[in-house]
Design an enzyme around this catalytic site. Sequence first.
Site, PDB file in Angstrom:
ATOM      1  N   GLY A  46       0.834  -1.202   0.000  1.00  0.00           N
ATOM      2  CA  GLY A  46       0.000   0.000   0.000  1.00  0.00           C
ATOM      3  C   GLY A  46       0.864   1.244   0.000  1.00  0.00           C
ATOM      4  O   GLY A  46       1.998   1.226   0.498  1.00  0.00           O
ATOM      5  N   GLN A  51       2.562  10.101   1.697  1.00  0.00           N
ATOM      6  CA  GLN A  51       3.917   9.569   1.853  1.00  0.00           C
ATOM      7  C   GLN A  51       4.867  10.133   0.808  1.00  0.00           C
ATOM      8  O   GLN A  51       6.074   9.990   0.907  1.00  0.00           O
ATOM      9  CB  GLN A  51       3.900   8.034   1.752  1.00  0.00           C
ATOM     10  CG  GLN A  51       3.156   7.365   2.882  1.00  0.00           C
ATOM     11  CD  GLN A  51       3.144   5.865   2.719  1.00  0.00           C
ATOM     12  OE1 GLN A  51       2.246   5.324   2.089  1.00  0.00           O
ATOM     13  NE2 GLN A  51       4.142   5.186   3.260  1.00  0.00           N
ATOM     14  N   CYS A  95       6.095  -0.100   6.910  1.00  0.00           N
ATOM     15  CA  CYS A  95       5.684   1.104   6.191  1.00  0.00           C
ATOM     16  C   CYS A  95       6.904   1.700   5.492  1.00  0.00           C
ATOM     17  O   CYS A  95       7.975   1.803   6.088  1.00  0.00           O
ATOM     18  CB  CYS A  95       5.108   2.104   7.186  1.00  0.00           C
ATOM     19  SG  CYS A  95       4.561   3.641   6.436  1.00  0.00           S
ATOM     20  N   LEU A  96       6.733   2.098   4.243  1.00  0.00           N
ATOM     21  CA  LEU A  96       7.859   2.700   3.509  1.00  0.00           C
ATOM     22  C   LEU A  96       8.332   3.983   4.187  1.00  0.00           C
ATOM     23  O   LEU A  96       9.474   4.386   4.021  1.00  0.00           O
ATOM     24  CB  LEU A  96       7.450   2.990   2.065  1.00  0.00           C
ATOM     25  CG  LEU A  96       7.198   1.773   1.177  1.00  0.00           C
ATOM     26  CD1 LEU A  96       6.748   2.221  -0.210  1.00  0.00           C
ATOM     27  CD2 LEU A  96       8.431   0.890   1.084  1.00  0.00           C
ATOM     28  N   HIS A 137      -4.534   1.236   7.505  1.00  0.00           N
ATOM     29  CA  HIS A 137      -3.172   1.806   7.570  1.00  0.00           C
ATOM     30  C   HIS A 137      -3.035   2.974   6.583  1.00  0.00           C
ATOM     31  O   HIS A 137      -2.520   4.035   6.929  1.00  0.00           O
ATOM     32  CB  HIS A 137      -2.165   0.680   7.258  1.00  0.00           C
ATOM     33  CG  HIS A 137      -0.732   1.115   7.193  1.00  0.00           C
ATOM     34  ND1 HIS A 137       0.245   0.567   7.998  1.00  0.00           N
ATOM     35  CD2 HIS A 137      -0.092   2.023   6.412  1.00  0.00           C
ATOM     36  CE1 HIS A 137       1.412   1.150   7.727  1.00  0.00           C
ATOM     37  NE2 HIS A 137       1.236   2.018   6.755  1.00  0.00           N
ATOM     38  N   GLU A 138      -3.540   2.773   5.356  1.00  0.00           N
ATOM     39  CA  GLU A 138      -3.386   3.812   4.325  1.00  0.00           C
ATOM     40  C   GLU A 138      -4.289   5.023   4.605  1.00  0.00           C
ATOM     41  O   GLU A 138      -3.882   6.159   4.377  1.00  0.00           O
ATOM     42  CB  GLU A 138      -3.675   3.244   2.935  1.00  0.00           C
ATOM     43  CG  GLU A 138      -2.758   2.110   2.489  1.00  0.00           C
ATOM     44  CD  GLU A 138      -1.279   2.408   2.673  1.00  0.00           C
ATOM     45  OE1 GLU A 138      -0.861   3.571   2.545  1.00  0.00           O
ATOM     46  OE2 GLU A 138      -0.525   1.468   2.968  1.00  0.00           O
TER      47      GLU A 138
HETATM   48 ZN   LIG Z   1       2.496   3.263   5.635  1.00  0.00          ZN
END
Ligand SMILES: [Zn+2]
Length: 173
Positions: A46, A51, A95-96, A137-138
């Site tokens: 995701g 982000q 998470c990135l 999460h997103e």
């Molecule tokens: Zn994330």
Amino acid sequence: MALLEILTAPDPRLYGKAFPVQKVDSAIRKLMDDLLETLYENNAVGFASMQAGIQKRVLAIDLGERNNFFRKPLLMANPELHWVSLETQVTKEGCLSVPNVWLDVIRPLEAHVSYLDENNQRQHLKAKGLLADCIQHEIDHLNGILFIEHLSSLKREMIMRKLMKNKKNKGSL
Ligand SMILES: [Zn+2]
């Protein structure tokens, strides 16, 4: 399509709130494609526009083989959670924007969400398990919330210290 920049914590842009889009036009469709390409390039499931420092309520999800009932990328604009179950699940999340951290997070097992798809059509989805976790999460990202906010403050501080140290080391090279 283009790869997007990935912001990492504690970049202040990750903690803002994203704005709804007016409609899914060609510019938003391009953003959806870019989110998806960035997601694939980084082996993520995701990725949300916040982000990449883009304050629009747009996100992309593709669980690939890990999702049994939705085997195609999910592109969402203005996603809204309408209902979540009382029953919870524990999922190991990464998470990135919080690199190299994988931690158990407790979230509702089921989530009902509505959103505009890539054709500007309103869709409703009843998600469960990993997909429900990923959607939550997103959507959190669009509200400026990182998954580590769901942990105890002690644990979160430890992680933030580690991230700051990594950033410093990177800077000094
Ligand atoms: Zn994330």
